[in-house]
Design an enzyme around this catalytic site. Structure first.
Site, PDB file in Angstrom:
ATOM      1  N   ARG A  82       0.830  -1.211   0.000  1.00 62.31           N
ATOM      2  CA  ARG A  82       0.000   0.000   0.000  1.00 62.31           C
ATOM      3  C   ARG A  82       0.865   1.263   0.000  1.00 62.31           C
ATOM      4  NH1 ARG A  82      -4.552   0.229   4.492  1.00 62.31           N
ATOM      5  NH2 ARG A  82      -2.740   0.749   5.764  1.00 62.31           N
ATOM      6  N   LYS A 184      -2.843   6.346   1.234  1.00 60.27           N
ATOM      7  CA  LYS A 184      -2.634   6.866   2.589  1.00 60.27           C
ATOM      8  C   LYS A 184      -1.706   8.083   2.511  1.00 60.27           C
ATOM      9  CE  LYS A 184      -2.468   4.661   7.103  1.00 60.27           C
ATOM     10  NZ  LYS A 184      -3.640   5.325   7.637  1.00 60.27           N
ATOM     11  N   GLU A 220     -16.331   5.937   4.472  1.00 69.46           N
ATOM     12  CA  GLU A 220     -15.590   5.466   5.653  1.00 69.46           C
ATOM     13  C   GLU A 220     -15.511   6.592   6.667  1.00 69.46           C
ATOM     14  OE1 GLU A 220     -11.424   4.596   5.040  1.00 69.46           O
ATOM     15  OE2 GLU A 220     -11.296   5.930   3.321  1.00 69.46           O
TER      16      GLU A 220
HETATM   17  N1  PLP Z   1      -9.339   4.153   6.456  1.00 69.53           N
HETATM   18  C1  PLP Z   1      -8.525   5.174   6.757  1.00 69.53           C
HETATM   19  C2  PLP Z   1      -8.869   6.517   6.242  1.00 69.53           C
HETATM   20  C3  PLP Z   1      -7.393   4.949   7.562  1.00 69.53           C
HETATM   21  O1  PLP Z   1      -6.586   5.950   7.885  1.00 69.53           O
HETATM   22  C4  PLP Z   1      -7.139   3.650   8.035  1.00 69.53           C
HETATM   23  C5  PLP Z   1      -5.945   3.381   8.841  1.00 69.53           C
HETATM   24  O2  PLP Z   1      -4.945   2.934   8.395  1.00 69.53           O
HETATM   25  C6  PLP Z   1      -8.010   2.626   7.680  1.00 69.53           C
HETATM   26  C7  PLP Z   1      -9.103   2.906   6.905  1.00 69.53           C
HETATM   27  C8  PLP Z   1      -7.764   1.234   8.148  1.00 69.53           C
HETATM   28  O3  PLP Z   1      -6.740   0.642   7.416  1.00 69.53           O
HETATM   29  P1  PLP Z   1      -5.859  -0.533   8.056  1.00 69.53           P
HETATM   30  O4  PLP Z   1      -6.812  -1.577   8.475  1.00 69.53           O
HETATM   31  O5  PLP Z   1      -4.992  -0.963   6.934  1.00 69.53           O
HETATM   32  O6  PLP Z   1      -5.139   0.077   9.188  1.00 69.53           O
HETATM   33  C1  COI Z   2      -4.122   3.457  11.416  1.00 65.36           C
HETATM   34  O1  COI Z   2      -5.075   2.823  11.836  1.00 65.36           O
HETATM   35  O2  COI Z   2      -2.986   2.962  11.358  1.00 65.36           O
HETATM   36  C2  COI Z   2      -4.252   4.821  10.943  1.00 65.36           C
HETATM   37  O3  COI Z   2      -3.367   5.304  10.283  1.00 65.36           O
HETATM   38  C3  COI Z   2      -5.423   5.612  11.310  1.00 65.36           C
HETATM   39  C4  COI Z   2      -5.057   6.892  11.967  1.00 65.36           C
HETATM   40  C5  COI Z   2      -6.295   7.685  12.055  1.00 65.36           C
HETATM   41  C6  COI Z   2      -4.449   6.698  13.314  1.00 65.36           C
END
Ligand code: PLP
Ligand code: COI
Length: 341
Positions: A82, A184, A220
């Site tokens: 990612r 991200k 989301e």
């Molecule tokens: N959506 C957003 C906007 C996020 O910042 C995050 C955090 O990383 C997620 C979803 C969840 O992603 P992950 O499960 O890969 O941490």
């Molecule tokens: C994560 O879950 O790792 C994120 O980057 C989300 C952030 C809002 C802390």
């Protein structure tokens, strides 16, 4: 190895300096070897690409102590993938093959004393990030970059831990169609700050963002994807090109189907149908699965039947299975657990 004297159970989601960070520089078209550093401040030019045009991308993953005493991370290869797609979208260089997981391994290992013990309820949050570091004044990509990883021990993202939260439908948009919602990038979070401060002032824990084009579909939150559960126990999760492909959500879809035998639908979810769901949760690395008890749409309250006291039963099963896999209590699918030491 002796652990640091930290009251792990009192940790919230906040920054605490640990012993080591990781740093690597990209100059003249190539990455250096990368090193661990005890320096936690950065000096860059006032005109650096990150400062002027927000050229920065990041990742988030956690290190866990398992029941049998190992330190592990969860699917870091997917964070690597990612980060590469985020970097490509912002015209930033890719890391050399294998560098990401190697750097995570080294920096977590160097900070082993900060990895919270098994059963403490805390984890070590690992934050890899990359930014344009040389001066740019015309709008263009930087030529030089820094990749760093910082580590910080954390507790629950939302104050109440597993207590259901209340969220509002945001009047602000998070991501445009064909924009950067699916990567991200720091810029996605900068533009969510006013929305989250507004939500907090109004007494809400988080925002639900809708699709900006029609404002009829669930996207989301600022930092997590949604999972819903229907009255008959089916898991439903929004599909959209402008949400972040959450590693937690993708893992939970697998867990739901393969471990719990649940039916899962990944599809567009209309705001109109949210009132019919039995359970709702936010899923992400930081959020793990945080249950949502109430969603407020401009004064209209949608109260999830699971209530404001505890997680709904299906959410709880998903939570227990996922965290069981992460903490080594339940056998993981092949390749999901990366052992650090
Ligand atoms: N959506 C957003 C906007 C996020 O910042 C995050 C955090 O990383 C997620 C979803 C969840 O992603 P992950 O499960 O890969 O941490
Ligand atoms: C994560 O879950 O790792 C994120 O980057 C989300 C952030 C809002 C802390």
């Amino acid at each position: 190895m002796e652990k640091k004297n930290i009251d792990w159970s009192e940790l919230g989601f906040a920054y605490m300096e640990t012993d080591y960070s990781y740093v690597s520089d990209f100059k003249a078209g190539k990455w250096d070897e990368g090193v661990l550093t005890k320096e936690h401040n950065i000096t860059i030019n006032e005109c650096a690409g990150v400062l002027q045009y927000a050229q920065t991308v990041f990742e988030g993953l956690k290190a866990y102590t398992t029941e049998d005493g190992h330190i592990v991370t969860f699917r870091p290869d997917l964070n690597d993938e990612r980060l590469a797609s985020s970097a490509a979208r912002l015209e930033m260089p890719l890391l050399p093959e294998g560098r990401f997981v190697d750097a995570v391994t080294k920096v977590v290992s160097a900070n082993a004393a900060y990895v919270p013990p098994y059963g403490s309820g805390a984890t070590l949050y690992v934050r890899p990030y990359m930014f344009g570091s040389n001066p740019v004044i015309g709008v263009k990509p930087a030529d030089e970059y820094q990749f760093r990883i910082l580590c910080t021990p954390v507790g629950p993202y939302f104050k109440g831990g597993a207590k259901p939260i209340t969220i509002k439908i945001s009047d602000f948009d998070r991501a445009a169609p064909h924009g950067t919602g699916n990567i991200k990038a720091g810029l996605n979070y900068a533009m969510s700050l006013h929305a989250i401060v507004t939500a907090h002032k109004e007494g809400f824990d988080e925002n639900m963002y809708l699709d900006p084009q029609t404002r009829t579909k669930v996207e989301e939150t600022g930092g997590a994807n949604f999972l819903f559960v229907t009255g008959d126990g089916k898991v439903v999760t929004p599909k959209s090109d402008s949400i972040l492909p959450s590693i937690t959500r993708r893992s939970l879809v697998y867990v739901a189907r393969e471990y719990l035998g649940l039916e899962v639908e990944e599809r567009e979810v209309y705001l109109d149908e949210v009132k019919d769901f039995a359970e709702c949760g936010l899923c992400g690395t930081a959020a793990v699965i945080s249950p949502v008890g109430k969603i407020v749409d401009h004064g209209r309250e949608i109260c999830l039947p699971s209530g404001m006291d505890e997680m709904g039963p299906v959410t709880k099963k998903l939570y227990d299975t996922l965290t069981g896999i992460q903490m080594g209590r339940i056998e993981a699918p092949k390749g999901w657990i990366h052992v650090i030491e």
